[in-house]
Write a protein that holds these residues in place. Sequence first.
Motif, short mmCIF file in Angstrom:
data_model
loop_
_atom_site.label_atom_id
_atom_site.label_comp_id
_atom_site.label_asym_id
_atom_site.label_seq_id
_atom_site.Cartn_x
_atom_site.Cartn_y
_atom_site.Cartn_z
N LYS A 64 0.75 -1.24 0.02
CA LYS A 64 0.04 0.08 0.13
C LYS A 64 0.86 1.26 -0.13
O LYS A 64 1.67 1.57 0.87
N ASN A 65 0.99 2.05 -0.87
CA ASN A 65 1.54 3.08 -1.39
C ASN A 65 0.84 4.39 -1.22
O ASN A 65 0.32 4.95 -2.18
N GLY A 66 0.57 4.77 -0.15
CA GLY A 66 -0.52 5.90 0.08
C GLY A 66 -1.93 5.35 0.03
O GLY A 66 -2.40 4.32 0.60
N ALA A 67 -2.72 5.93 -1.13
CA ALA A 67 -3.81 5.57 -1.49
C ALA A 67 -3.72 4.55 -2.62
O ALA A 67 -4.65 3.84 -2.95
N GLU A 68 -2.65 4.25 -3.10
CA GLU A 68 -2.29 3.45 -4.29
C GLU A 68 -1.91 1.82 -3.87
O GLU A 68 -1.06 1.87 -3.02
N TRP A 69 -2.51 1.00 -4.56
CA TRP A 69 -2.24 -0.38 -4.21
C TRP A 69 -1.35 -0.85 -5.27
O TRP A 69 -1.70 -0.84 -6.58
N LEU A 70 0.08 -1.60 -5.08
CA LEU A 70 0.86 -1.96 -6.00
C LEU A 70 0.81 -3.57 -5.62
O LEU A 70 0.79 -4.02 -4.64
N ALA A 71 1.20 -4.33 -6.81
CA ALA A 71 1.39 -5.72 -6.54
C ALA A 71 2.38 -6.27 -7.68
O ALA A 71 2.54 -5.80 -8.87
N TRP A 72 3.04 -7.37 -7.25
CA TRP A 72 4.07 -7.98 -8.01
C TRP A 72 3.95 -9.35 -8.19
O TRP A 72 3.25 -10.12 -7.04
N THR A 73 4.48 -10.04 -9.01
CA THR A 73 4.62 -11.59 -9.22
C THR A 73 5.58 -12.05 -8.54
O THR A 73 5.96 -13.28 -8.65
N THR A 74 6.47 -11.23 -7.99
CA THR A 74 7.88 -11.90 -7.21
C THR A 74 7.72 -11.27 -5.95
O THR A 74 6.86 -10.56 -5.48
N ASP A 75 8.94 -11.65 -5.25
CA ASP A 75 9.13 -11.15 -3.88
C ASP A 75 9.88 -9.70 -3.69
O ASP A 75 11.01 -9.89 -4.21
N VAL A 76 8.95 -8.83 -3.52
CA VAL A 76 9.56 -7.43 -3.55
C VAL A 76 9.72 -6.77 -2.15
O VAL A 76 8.75 -7.12 -1.35
N ASP A 77 10.81 -6.01 -2.04
CA ASP A 77 10.93 -5.33 -0.83
C ASP A 77 10.85 -3.89 -1.21
O ASP A 77 11.60 -3.38 -2.03
N ALA A 78 9.93 -3.22 -0.42
CA ALA A 78 9.46 -1.43 -1.01
C ALA A 78 9.76 -0.80 0.50
O ALA A 78 9.31 -1.30 1.38
N ALA A 79 10.30 0.44 0.19
CA ALA A 79 10.50 1.41 1.03
C ALA A 79 10.38 2.77 0.57
O ALA A 79 10.88 2.89 -0.40
N PRO A 80 9.63 3.66 1.45
CA PRO A 80 9.79 5.01 1.00
C PRO A 80 11.05 5.42 1.26
O PRO A 80 11.84 5.36 1.92
N GLY A 81 11.36 6.42 0.24
CA GLY A 81 12.83 7.22 0.16
C GLY A 81 12.93 8.02 1.41
O GLY A 81 12.21 9.02 1.54
N PRO A 82 14.03 8.41 1.64
CA PRO A 82 14.60 9.52 2.65
C PRO A 82 14.92 10.62 1.98
O PRO A 82 15.89 11.04 2.14
N VAL A 83 13.99 11.09 1.20
CA VAL A 83 14.10 12.36 0.37
C VAL A 83 12.85 13.40 0.58
O VAL A 83 11.83 12.67 1.02
N ALA A 84 12.94 14.50 0.13
CA ALA A 84 11.94 15.41 0.21
C ALA A 84 10.64 15.03 -0.23
O ALA A 84 9.60 15.07 0.09
N THR A 85 10.62 14.56 -1.72
CA THR A 85 9.50 14.20 -2.47
C THR A 85 9.04 12.73 -1.93
O THR A 85 9.71 11.91 -1.64
N ASP A 86 7.93 12.67 -2.54
CA ASP A 86 7.13 11.48 -2.34
C ASP A 86 7.87 10.07 -3.51
O ASP A 86 7.23 10.27 -4.41
N ARG A 87 8.74 9.59 -2.99
CA ARG A 87 9.22 8.38 -3.84
C ARG A 87 9.34 7.13 -3.16
O ARG A 87 9.58 6.85 -2.15
N LEU A 88 9.12 6.01 -4.03
CA LEU A 88 9.09 4.50 -3.45
C LEU A 88 10.11 3.88 -4.03
O LEU A 88 10.23 3.87 -5.37
N TYR A 89 10.87 3.37 -3.46
CA TYR A 89 12.07 2.48 -3.83
C TYR A 89 12.07 1.14 -3.54
O TYR A 89 11.31 0.70 -2.55
N TYR A 90 12.39 0.19 -4.52
CA TYR A 90 12.04 -1.12 -4.41
C TYR A 90 12.82 -2.11 -5.10
O TYR A 90 13.70 -1.58 -6.13
N THR A 91 13.13 -3.20 -4.79
CA THR A 91 14.09 -4.44 -5.13
C THR A 91 13.31 -5.75 -5.17
O THR A 91 12.09 -5.89 -4.50
#
Length: 581
Positions: A64-91
């Motif tokens: 759950k990225n704010g009001a947005e739902w994201l999904a993947w068919t792989t094992d993903v690790d996601a985290a908001p970035g430590p930056v001023a703008t709203d960015r999501l980083y994931y591997t």
Amino acid sequence: MPTLKLTQFSGEVPRLLPRLLADTASQNAVNVRLEDGSLTPVRQRKFTTTIAGLAAGSIRTVYKNGAEWLAWTTDVDAAPGPVATDRLYYTGDGAPKMRVAGVVYPLAISPPAGALAGSVSGSATSSDVTTLLYVYTWVTSFGEESAPSPASNFINWQPGQTVTLSGFAAAPAGRSITKQRIYRTQSGNVSSGLYFVAERAASSANYADVVNLSAAQEPIPSIDWDPPPATLQGLTALPNGLMAAFNGKDLMFCEPWRPHAWPEKYVLTTDYPIVAIGAFGSTIAVLTTGNPYVVTGTSPDSMSMEKVEQNIPCVNARAVVDLGYSVAYPSNDGLAVISSSGASVMSDALFTRSDWQKMSPATLIASQFAGRYFASYGYVDTDGRPQTGSFLVDMTGQTPFLLRTNLKADALTYDIPTGAMFMLFGNEVYEWDAVGQSNATLTWKSKQFVMPKPTNFGAIFIEAGGTRTPEEQAAYEQQIADDNAWNAAHFPNPSIEGEVGGAAVGAYAVGGDLMRRANDRPFVSVNIYADKKLVANVSTLNRVARLPAGFVARVWEIEVNSNTQIAEIGLATNAQELALI
């Protein structure tokens, strides 16, 4: 005369024989909270959203990225970035990525591949010669800067002359690169430093530098800002603008506040391949196929790594959970925990190694809920029967205990801003124990109470925990309205699936059908077992009920099924004795 009084309730401890359990513990605790000592049912799950574009059963990660739902068919690790703008980083979805305003970018910014070529022109005003080298970098619209290009040829410059630089590459697509920054040495040696010359819009056009060696300029910040490897995994956010991840045996850190830059100089290497990492405070638990490690520090250039001298390998990255105060993960021997107190197999008090292995820990899917470890499981027992469901482990008290639910999720995710945990079934997302939903039906079975000698309990008193809150009443009324609307919509169907062969086996309880049974009244059904035989069923709340006479037994058990809170249960030989306990 013997009496039994239950005024506090706890969860399961499967390792112990039923008669050896503590008086508050249970043989079976399903759909129950056990947060305040009473028996309180969890609330019904709440439908949240449907994941579109991916086939049911193929999804392994939801987020759950704010009001947005994201999904993947792989094992993903996601985290908001430590930056001023709203960015999501994931591997985990191919090479590392960054998501901004719905647009996905590769996280890596490759430096310009080719070196610049420099030439001088114009008349010299001095015989002094300075040898210069030039590099340039890419700059994105988000303010990210790449590592520099290879150094240019040596350029012998004299005062009064102009250096013309050529060989600028066109900006690569897909990374929102908008600018170039040009840097040069002051003495022809890169080790002496590279200093800012100019910034311009990204272009392949030549650049003329009217050299002014006396102008004070800033040194290049990105000299060792290596891009992340394409195989980076396990992205985890840390304090102080840091993010950590791993690649094989290498634990890696980004440049503080620069999640696109992962300098190789910060790498720490383990003895065994890393399976997953987790963080609590400024400490990182590094979980490997062998010994775990603990890494502490507040800056990537001062991280200290210590090997934990316990053989507690991690067998499943999908079941690693950050509980805030610790990191829990499945090992071969049980549920392991790493905290500020060290590492241990916390579930030793709950499971034997054999029982833990039967649950197929390598296939668990886990998250957290209210500080508890929540895991969904699916395995085939020794009799060939499939077993599915979820369990919660409460580790907050002196003695851990286990709770269960019959729901098995395909993926789990915990939303930190709301404190809600979400479960994926197929391609539908539901919130677990959602506020505003009506209560589920709990099941709780006591320990085996062994009397000193055979006896008969002739009376029982079951005390409800209190009246419904306005929130609970509103939820029940809404549930009734929803059920009535469902029934009205489906009753005209040619079949309501209640006839023989009308539905798949197990789709409904015996005698059930498609119709929903609306019922807003408190429900309780308490079974009394004597020497393992069912001798009574009581559904009376807040008043004494009689139990059958004419027999005695040594072993007594109490099983509660209820959709309302139960505060106390008392058994005695007669009603008068109940008043005294």
